[in-house]
Write an enzyme that holds these catalytic residues in place. Structure first.
Site, PDB file in Angstrom:
ATOM      1  N   GLY A 160       0.802  -1.221   0.000  1.00 37.57           N
ATOM      2  CA  GLY A 160       0.000   0.000   0.000  1.00 37.57           C
ATOM      3  C   GLY A 160       0.832   1.265   0.000  1.00 37.57           C
ATOM      4  O   GLY A 160       0.358   2.327   0.411  1.00 37.57           O
ATOM      5  N   HIS A 207      11.640   1.286   0.854  1.00 32.40           N
ATOM      6  CA  HIS A 207      11.374  -0.100   1.266  1.00 32.40           C
ATOM      7  C   HIS A 207      12.517  -0.600   2.163  1.00 32.40           C
ATOM      8  O   HIS A 207      12.519  -1.759   2.566  1.00 32.40           O
ATOM      9  CB  HIS A 207      11.301  -1.021   0.039  1.00 32.40           C
ATOM     10  N   LYS A 209      -6.529  -4.705  -7.372  1.00 35.01           N
ATOM     11  CA  LYS A 209      -7.846  -4.932  -6.777  1.00 35.01           C
ATOM     12  C   LYS A 209      -8.034  -4.181  -5.465  1.00 35.01           C
ATOM     13  O   LYS A 209      -9.144  -3.837  -5.088  1.00 35.01           O
ATOM     14  CB  LYS A 209      -8.022  -6.418  -6.494  1.00 35.01           C
TER      15      LYS A 209
HETATM   16  P1  A3P Z   1      -3.447  -5.560  -4.890  1.00 33.56           P
HETATM   17  O1  A3P Z   1      -2.413  -6.116  -5.808  1.00 33.56           O
HETATM   18  O2  A3P Z   1      -3.859  -6.526  -3.817  1.00 33.56           O
HETATM   19  O3  A3P Z   1      -4.623  -5.008  -5.602  1.00 33.56           O
HETATM   20  P2  A3P Z   1       2.167  -0.782  -3.414  1.00 33.56           P
HETATM   21  O4  A3P Z   1       1.560   0.566  -3.572  1.00 33.56           O
HETATM   22  O5  A3P Z   1       2.962  -0.941  -2.163  1.00 33.56           O
HETATM   23  O6  A3P Z   1       2.879  -1.210  -4.643  1.00 33.56           O
HETATM   24  O7  A3P Z   1       0.958  -1.798  -3.195  1.00 33.56           O
HETATM   25  C1  A3P Z   1       0.117  -2.167  -4.252  1.00 33.56           C
HETATM   26  C2  A3P Z   1      -1.172  -2.696  -3.673  1.00 33.56           C
HETATM   27  O8  A3P Z   1      -1.913  -1.594  -3.132  1.00 33.56           O
HETATM   28  C3  A3P Z   1      -2.032  -3.301  -4.759  1.00 33.56           C
HETATM   29  O9  A3P Z   1      -2.788  -4.322  -4.116  1.00 33.56           O
HETATM   30  C4  A3P Z   1      -2.888  -2.119  -5.169  1.00 33.56           C
HETATM   31  O10 A3P Z   1      -4.072  -2.460  -5.845  1.00 33.56           O
HETATM   32  C5  A3P Z   1      -3.156  -1.468  -3.819  1.00 33.56           C
HETATM   33  N1  A3P Z   1      -3.485  -0.038  -3.907  1.00 33.56           N
HETATM   34  C6  A3P Z   1      -3.035   0.860  -4.814  1.00 33.56           C
HETATM   35  N2  A3P Z   1      -3.569   2.069  -4.583  1.00 33.56           N
HETATM   36  C7  A3P Z   1      -4.385   1.950  -3.522  1.00 33.56           C
HETATM   37  C8  A3P Z   1      -5.233   2.854  -2.827  1.00 33.56           C
HETATM   38  N3  A3P Z   1      -5.358   4.113  -3.204  1.00 33.56           N
HETATM   39  N4  A3P Z   1      -5.934   2.382  -1.776  1.00 33.56           N
HETATM   40  C9  A3P Z   1      -5.814   1.085  -1.386  1.00 33.56           C
HETATM   41  N5  A3P Z   1      -5.046   0.172  -2.012  1.00 33.56           N
HETATM   42  C10 A3P Z   1      -4.335   0.593  -3.072  1.00 33.56           C
END
Ligand code: A3P
Length: 338
Positions: free
Chosen positions: A81, A146, A301
């Site tokens: 996230g 990270h 998702k």
């Molecule tokens: P999923 O693959 O389960 O859908 P990061 O930003 O650390 O790369 O994490 C990506 C994950 O966060 C993905 O999960 C993505 O869909 C979700 N994500 C991206 N934007 C988001 C938002 N605004 N609110 C909640 N989740 C989000």
């Protein structure tokens, strides 16, 4: 000289090797390595599995970064996230300068453009980042990373800067990482079977893993120094985003006034940064904000519990055991279903 070691092995590693300084190549030769998910190898640097360019960037960050007391570091393990947290923090601390409106920066820029990563942006090249740029960033400066807490700690501990860690349950984080990897690998490369990725994940071999050590590093620090490190969970934020948005604003020193709350400012920020809103923006459908990776792959998702569609009961049991064993009595636990 050292470069030939790379060119002999793999095309991709050769390309990475070419971008690495001689010093970094020497360092890699001294580190344990394992087959990577997407790149030929991950190397264990300061206890964590990273790609060569990430290690070079971390070394550079550790050598050169000068933290300011007002700095804020947004930390995550990949696919927890990060994009969401960056959007929320940016909107919160800049809300006077950029009130929620039709021309808010988050509508034309990806959150990763507005909150740069130490390791993929500021310290990604061997050359130092333009320090005048770094010092010209608006206050408070927001950074993403990270890098595990122990590797971050030296520059960050010397100041009163704050750290926010967003953690996500390992089941969904794994599934998200596996999907992402298969989306960004070159078309010429075969997709990574979920079983192979899962075995590596359970052994801790994943970018910035072992995930348990990454989480526990920040978790312990947040308990010992709650004013330094705020520990948030993705699932809690999904359940009640307004509550956590206010908590984040308080921690960052930008609490919402009563008038702002009455005017619906919290809800407006939550909506602006929501998955549904960000996913549909042109910049997030078409741009590339982290290295050469397409922004659209950052939005999939965003559900809690999607892992049930991918992990077999045996896999779920195995990961549960790993978590019990590794997280033990730390007090860190997760909601894994909605
Ligand atoms: P999923 O693959 O389960 O859908 P990061 O930003 O650390 O790369 O994490 C990506 C994950 O966060 C993905 O999960 C993505 O869909 C979700 N994500 C991206 N934007 C988001 C938002 N605004 N609110 C909640 N989740 C989000």
């Amino acid at each position: 000289m050292v470069l030939t070691h790379y060119t002999k092995n793999h095309g991709e590693e050769a390309r990475e090797g070419e971008k690495l300084s001689h010093e970094s190549q020497e360092l890699l030769l001294s580190l344990p390595k394992e087959k990577g998910w997407r790149t030929p190898y991950l190397y264990k640097y300061q206890g964590f599995w990273c790609q060569p360019m990430e290690i070079q960037a971390t070394v550079s960050f550790q050598k050169h970064f000068l933290a300011r007391d007002t700095d804020v570091v947004l930390a995550t393990i990949p696919k927890s996230g990060t994009t969401w947290l960056k959007a929320l923090a940016f909107a919160i601390v800049n809300r006077k300068r950029f009130p929620i409106s039709n021309n808010h920066p988050l509508l034309s820029y990806n959150p990763h453009d507005l909150v740069p990563f130490f390791e993929y942006k500021l310290y990604a090249n061997e050359q130092l980042p333009d320090l005048s740029n770094l010092s010209n960033l608006p206050q408070p400066r927001l950074f993403g990373t990270h890098v595990p807490f122990a590797s971050l700690a030296n520059p960050i501990n010397k100041s009163s800067s704050r750290v926010v860690y967003l953690c996500r349950n390992p089941f969904d984080t794994f599934v998200s990482s596996w999907h992402y990897t298969n989306k960004i690998i070159p078309k010429t490369q075969a997709p990574m079977p979920i079983e192979d990725a899962f075995e590596m994940y359970c052994k801790g071999i994943v970018g910035f893993g072992p995930f348990w050590d990454h989480m526990l590093g920040y978790w312990k620090e947040s308990i010992e120094r709650p004013h330094k490190v705020l520990f948030l969970k993705y699932e809690d934020m999904k359940e009640d985003v307004s509550f956590h948005l206010k908590k984040l604003a308080d921690f960052l020193g930008f609490p919402f006034s009563l008038e702002e709350e009455r005017a619906g400012c919290v809800e407006k920020i939550a909506k602006l940064c929501s998955f549904e809103n960000l996913k549909e923006l042109e910049v997030n459908k078409a741009g590339k904000s982290i290295k050469n990776f397409e922004n659209k792959n950052l939005f999939r998702k965003a559900e809690v519990g999607d892992w049930v569609n991918y992990l077999s009961p045996r896999m779920a049991e195995q990961l549960t055991k790993v978590m019990e064993e590794k997280l033990g009595d730390s007090g860190l636990s997760f909601k894994v279903l909605p």
